[in-house]
Design an enzyme around this catalytic site. Structure first.
Site, short mmCIF file in Angstrom:
data_model
loop_
_atom_site.label_atom_id
_atom_site.label_comp_id
_atom_site.label_asym_id
_atom_site.label_seq_id
_atom_site.Cartn_x
_atom_site.Cartn_y
_atom_site.Cartn_z
N PHE A 75 0.86 -1.19 0.00
CA PHE A 75 0.00 0.00 0.00
C PHE A 75 0.90 1.24 0.00
O PHE A 75 1.90 1.29 0.71
CB PHE A 75 -0.92 -0.02 1.23
CG PHE A 75 -1.98 1.03 1.17
CD1 PHE A 75 -3.09 0.86 0.35
CD2 PHE A 75 -1.86 2.21 1.89
CE1 PHE A 75 -4.07 1.84 0.26
CE2 PHE A 75 -2.84 3.19 1.81
CZ PHE A 75 -3.94 3.01 0.99
N ASP A 106 1.46 -4.98 8.31
CA ASP A 106 0.31 -4.08 8.19
C ASP A 106 -0.94 -4.97 8.10
O ASP A 106 -1.11 -5.74 7.15
CB ASP A 106 0.46 -3.20 6.94
CG ASP A 106 -0.63 -2.14 6.83
OD1 ASP A 106 -1.73 -2.36 7.36
OD2 ASP A 106 -0.38 -1.10 6.18
N TYR A 147 -10.86 1.66 10.82
CA TYR A 147 -12.12 1.99 10.11
C TYR A 147 -12.52 0.99 9.04
O TYR A 147 -13.53 1.18 8.37
CB TYR A 147 -12.02 3.39 9.48
CG TYR A 147 -10.77 3.63 8.66
CD1 TYR A 147 -10.63 3.08 7.40
CD2 TYR A 147 -9.72 4.38 9.16
CE1 TYR A 147 -9.48 3.28 6.66
CE2 TYR A 147 -8.56 4.59 8.44
CZ TYR A 147 -8.45 4.04 7.18
OH TYR A 147 -7.30 4.23 6.46
N LYS A 148 -11.75 -0.08 8.84
CA LYS A 148 -12.12 -1.04 7.80
C LYS A 148 -12.98 -2.15 8.43
O LYS A 148 -14.11 -1.91 8.79
CB LYS A 148 -10.86 -1.59 7.15
CG LYS A 148 -10.05 -0.54 6.41
CD LYS A 148 -8.80 -1.18 5.84
CE LYS A 148 -7.83 -0.17 5.27
NZ LYS A 148 -8.31 0.45 4.04
N ARG A 164 -12.71 -4.38 -7.09
CA ARG A 164 -12.46 -5.00 -5.80
C ARG A 164 -13.76 -5.09 -5.00
O ARG A 164 -14.48 -4.09 -4.87
CB ARG A 164 -11.44 -4.17 -5.03
CG ARG A 164 -11.03 -4.78 -3.72
CD ARG A 164 -10.00 -3.93 -3.03
NE ARG A 164 -10.62 -2.82 -2.31
CZ ARG A 164 -9.98 -2.07 -1.42
NH1 ARG A 164 -8.71 -2.29 -1.16
NH2 ARG A 164 -10.60 -1.09 -0.81
C1 PLP Z 1 -2.63 -1.61 3.77
C2 PLP Z 1 -3.02 -0.23 4.20
N1 PLP Z 1 -2.24 0.46 5.03
C3 PLP Z 1 -2.58 1.71 5.42
C4 PLP Z 1 -3.74 2.31 4.99
C5 PLP Z 1 -4.13 3.70 5.35
O1 PLP Z 1 -3.54 4.29 6.38
P1 PLP Z 1 -4.15 5.62 6.99
O2 PLP Z 1 -5.28 5.21 7.87
O3 PLP Z 1 -3.02 6.21 7.70
O4 PLP Z 1 -4.66 6.48 5.87
C6 PLP Z 1 -4.60 1.60 4.14
C7 PLP Z 1 -5.86 2.20 3.62
O5 PLP Z 1 -6.11 3.38 3.63
C8 PLP Z 1 -4.22 0.32 3.72
O6 PLP Z 1 -4.99 -0.37 2.90
N1 KYN Z 2 -8.87 5.65 4.16
C1 KYN Z 2 -9.51 5.93 3.02
C2 KYN Z 2 -10.05 7.19 2.79
C3 KYN Z 2 -10.71 7.47 1.61
C4 KYN Z 2 -10.88 6.49 0.68
C5 KYN Z 2 -10.37 5.22 0.86
C6 KYN Z 2 -9.68 4.95 2.03
C7 KYN Z 2 -9.07 3.63 2.25
O1 KYN Z 2 -8.94 3.23 3.36
C8 KYN Z 2 -8.64 2.84 1.09
C9 KYN Z 2 -8.14 1.49 1.50
N2 KYN Z 2 -6.96 1.54 2.31
C10 KYN Z 2 -7.84 0.58 0.36
O2 KYN Z 2 -7.37 -0.51 0.60
O3 KYN Z 2 -8.08 0.87 -0.77
#
Ligand code: PLP
Ligand code: KYN
Length: 410
Positions: A134, A205, A230-231, A379
């Protein structure tokens, strides 16, 4: 838009699986708009119905009436990070004091990588990672390396080849367990063991793992881990992330952001930094009370859930989805990129399609919400807490209708 399908058309074996679903009762705990089939809980989990009342209570009573007294007293905001850590720990196979809840995942990658580079054997200059990791994980590694004088090399290799690149040059292995595009799940225990055999520290991660299936960090002997709230944990937009530091590293791992809230005695206001016991030292600033409260409440969804049941249902749902989509792949340019071997996938299914962006836009218009990911990925996030096998059927019917329409010449 409609995503409803005549119930009589849903194959009996899927209805039968739903009738035997041990987690079927969990769906009612979430607010899921009736006109939407939500396949994006891996980007933003839906609202757990306990959250609005909790947030109202925090705002009106704890903040509104109690004001600053809520840092102590009944609300005890000071220890909210620890209370959330205790709930989260069970889901990731950690002890509560190995988990610091707060800040974004991005910031936690920074804290973990800074600590791991410091603990790594001297002279090792490679940070090994997945070429398709990511972006934030890659960027933080680039930024931290620049900050440290640029003496490290960020070595990016395909995630299927990581094990071949573990050698005496590597300081840290930085991986995401489940690839956000393909949904491929790496073998966390095996890669951790191989890394350790090569003297390499690991940072995992867990953004697409925690809350989607059981994770056992302590069991795997992992060093560090991070993840999002938040996921699959459904903590709400911008929910705090978390950092795991194995107990054996806690007293040696440097705290890159040594803030006052991670001090052993916060209100002593001492001039010298002295870390709090356990992972709390990695919560550097004032805890994000509103976000932590929402996450705390949302995590209660897991209180009566066996993670093994969650995984079994997730695999059943993703297998069902893949099998139904196979029929569409016979007549549309869909290429499955998620591994079919159950142990090699997380809780999402992804396909390549030459017009993935357009297809996802049309699906979203129909109320079937998934994600487009560059360059050509469709996805679909699948969540055992609130999806049914019938949902998989409805989703594939809707996807088929969109694809058929797009490719029928007019
Ligand atoms: C693998 C992974 N790491 C990190 C993040 C995001 O991190 P953050 O919450 O700091 O935006 C995401 C998605 O946004 C992700 O899919
Ligand atoms: N934090 C976000 C804010 C806005 C839009 C998407 C995200 C996501 O979390 C994307 C996710 N990490 C992803 O795997 O695509």
């Amino acid at each position: 838009m409609t995503v409803t399908t005549d119930a009589t058309t849903i194959p009996a074996h899927l209805l039968d699986l739903d009738a035997r679903d041990l987690l079927a009762h969990k769906r009612a705990e979430f607010l899921l708009p009736p006109d939407v089939l939500y396949l994006d809980g891996n980007s933003l989990g839906p609202l757990h119905r306990s959250v609005p009342a909790r947030l109202a209570g925090v705002a009106e009573r704890e903040w509104g009436q109690q004001l600053i007294r809520s840092w102590m007293g009944d609300a005890d905001w000071m220890h909210l990070p620890e209370r959330v850590a205790a709930k989260l720990a069970r889901l990731i196979g950690a002890q509560p004091d190995e988990v610091a809840v707060g800040d974004s995942t991005t910031v936690n990658v920074f804290k973990a990588l800074a600590a791991a580079l410091h603990l790594a054997p001297q002279g090792r200059r490679v940070i090994l990672t997945d070429a398709d990791n990511f972006p934030t994980d890659l960027y933080v590694a680039q930024g931290l390396n620049a900050l440290l004088g640029g003496g490290y090399e960020l070595r990016r290799v395909p995630n299927t080849e990581v094990a071949d690149h573990l050698n005496a040059d590597v300081a840290v292995l930085l991986l995401t367990e489940v690839d956000y595009r393909t949904g491929r799940r790496l073998d966390l225990p095996d890669l951790t063991a191989r890394a350790h055999a090569a003297g390499v520290l690991t940072i995992w991660d867990l953004a697409h793992s925690a809350g989607a299936f059981p994770v056992d960090l302590d069991g795997a002997g992992a060093d560090f881990a991070v993840g999002c709230g938040y996921k699959f944990l459904n903590g709400g937009p911008g929910a705090p992330g978390y950092l795991y530091v194995a107990a054996r590293h806690l007293d040696r791992a440097p705290v890159a952001i040594s803030g006052w809230m991670g001090h052993a005695d916060v209100f002593e206001m001492a001039r010298e930094y002295s870390p709090a016991p356990g992972a709390r030292r990695f919560v550097p600033g004032t805890p994000q009370v509103l976000g932590l409260s929402a996450l705390d409440s949302a995590l209660d969804a897991f209180a009566d859930v066996e993670m093994a049941d969650l995984r079994a249902k997730s695999l059943s749902l993703t297998s069902t989805f893949m099998a139904l989509m196979e029929l569409l792949a016979a007549r549309h340019p869909l290429e499955l990129v998620t591994p079919t071997e159950p142990e090699q996938r997380g809780s999402q299914v992804s396909y390549r399609h030459p017009d993935a962006r357009g297809v996802m836009a049309r699906l979203t218009e129909r109320g079937i919400i998934g994600d487009f990911r560059t360059p050509d990925i469709l996805r679909f996030g699948i969540t055992p807490l609130y999806h049914s096998h019938a949902d998989m059927w409805r989703a594939v019917q809707g996807i088929g209708a969109v694809l058929d329409r797009a490719e029928t010449p007019v």
